[in-house]
Write a protein that holds these residues in place. Structure first.
Motif, PDB file in Angstrom:
ATOM      1  N   ALA A   1      68.687  58.628  24.651  1.00 13.19           N
ATOM      2  CA  ALA A   1      69.825  58.047  24.938  1.00 13.19           C
ATOM      3  C   ALA A   1      69.970  57.896  26.531  1.00 13.19           C
ATOM      4  O   ALA A   1      70.576  58.610  27.096  1.00 13.19           O
ATOM      5  CB  ALA A   1      70.957  58.594  24.255  1.00 13.19           C
ATOM      6  N   ARG A   2      69.285  57.073  27.190  1.00 16.66           N
ATOM      7  CA  ARG A   2      69.361  56.891  28.489  1.00 16.66           C
ATOM      8  C   ARG A   2      70.803  56.376  29.092  1.00 16.66           C
ATOM      9  O   ARG A   2      70.667  56.363  30.469  1.00 16.66           O
ATOM     10  CB  ARG A   2      67.946  56.251  29.134  1.00 16.66           C
ATOM     11  CG  ARG A   2      66.820  56.850  28.763  1.00 16.66           C
ATOM     12  CD  ARG A   2      65.649  56.031  29.296  1.00 16.66           C
ATOM     13  NE  ARG A   2      64.550  56.793  29.256  1.00 16.66           N
ATOM     14  CZ  ARG A   2      63.066  56.166  29.661  1.00 16.66           C
ATOM     15  NH1 ARG A   2      63.117  54.986  30.254  1.00 16.66           N
ATOM     16  NH2 ARG A   2      62.177  56.923  29.669  1.00 16.66           N
ATOM     17  N   GLU A   3      71.211  55.876  28.456  1.00 20.73           N
ATOM     18  CA  GLU A   3      72.568  55.450  28.950  1.00 20.73           C
ATOM     19  C   GLU A   3      73.801  56.179  28.442  1.00 20.73           C
ATOM     20  O   GLU A   3      74.956  55.546  28.382  1.00 20.73           O
ATOM     21  CB  GLU A   3      72.708  53.577  28.819  1.00 20.73           C
ATOM     22  CG  GLU A   3      71.832  52.948  29.554  1.00 20.73           C
ATOM     23  CD  GLU A   3      72.045  51.392  29.131  1.00 20.73           C
ATOM     24  OE1 GLU A   3      72.767  51.218  28.362  1.00 20.73           O
ATOM     25  OE2 GLU A   3      71.545  50.789  30.043  1.00 20.73           O
ATOM     26  N   GLY A   4      73.430  57.295  27.824  1.00 22.27           N
ATOM     27  CA  GLY A   4      74.593  57.861  27.101  1.00 22.27           C
ATOM     28  C   GLY A   4      75.064  57.566  25.881  1.00 22.27           C
ATOM     29  O   GLY A   4      76.095  57.839  25.181  1.00 22.27           O
ATOM     30  N   GLN A   5      74.444  56.425  25.244  1.00 21.65           N
ATOM     31  CA  GLN A   5      74.814  55.919  23.998  1.00 21.65           C
ATOM     32  C   GLN A   5      74.197  56.825  22.772  1.00 21.65           C
ATOM     33  O   GLN A   5      73.486  57.837  22.914  1.00 21.65           O
ATOM     34  CB  GLN A   5      74.417  54.641  23.817  1.00 21.65           C
ATOM     35  CG  GLN A   5      72.509  54.454  23.501  1.00 21.65           C
ATOM     36  CD  GLN A   5      71.975  54.330  24.647  1.00 21.65           C
ATOM     37  OE1 GLN A   5      72.042  55.322  25.745  1.00 21.65           O
ATOM     38  NE2 GLN A   5      70.733  53.511  24.764  1.00 21.65           N
TER      39      GLN A   5
END
Length: 159
Positions: free
Chosen positions: A121-125
């Motif tokens: 989850a590289r974008e915090g998703q």
């Protein structure tokens, strides 16, 4: 295969020409429909700070100038989810125009059955491997046609 324009909000928008506005620029977006060996498909949530934050969608993103759909999808999946996709294995599937209040978007849906790496989850998703009927909500309007298409193709998960 292209589908007709999908209006993303509850109120039909008047045609730009009828309003006297200049036509809106179309934003091209590569979208990955990742399908696992068990038939389930990947949905991700839109991260905080983005339009429609918290809505569930198929991963992907905007094409950069001169970029192919396949290259854009490989780049976006690497940036967002940390997985590697060979653009040669990207299968273009369908296109859909979506008229969101903030943008007129041409979604290039591609089916993927092969990738490398573990999801991150590289974008915090968040993400979920889903089957029909989908149990997460809300679902981004642009993802709804894909769910219908998958249902029409009878892609149930394996037992």
């Amino acid at each position: 295969m292209s589908e007709p324009l999908l209006t993303a909000d509850a109120h039909l928008r008047r045609d730009d020409a009828a309003r006297g506005d200049a036509p809106r620029k179309v934003v091209d977006v590569a979208v990955g429909v990742l399908i696992g060996a068990d038939g389930r498909f990947l949905l991700t949530s839109r991260p905080e700070g983005k339009v429609y934050a918290g809505y569930w969608e198929f991963p992907g993103g905007k094409l950069e100038a001169g970029e192919s759909v396949e290259a854009a999808l490989a780049r976006e999946l690497s940036e967002e989810l940390g997985i590697a996709v060979d653009p040669a294995h990207v299968q273009r599937w369908r296109e859909q125009m979506v008229d969101y209040p903030h943008a007129l978007v041409r979604l290039h849906f591609c089916r993927l059955y092969q990738w490398q790496g573990e999801l991150q989850a590289r974008e915090g998703q968040s993400w979920v491997w889903a089957a029909l009927p989908v149990t997460v909500s809300p679902v981004l309007p642009g993802a709804l046609p894909v769910l219908r298409w998958l249902g029409e193709e009878h892609v149930p998960p394996s037992a």
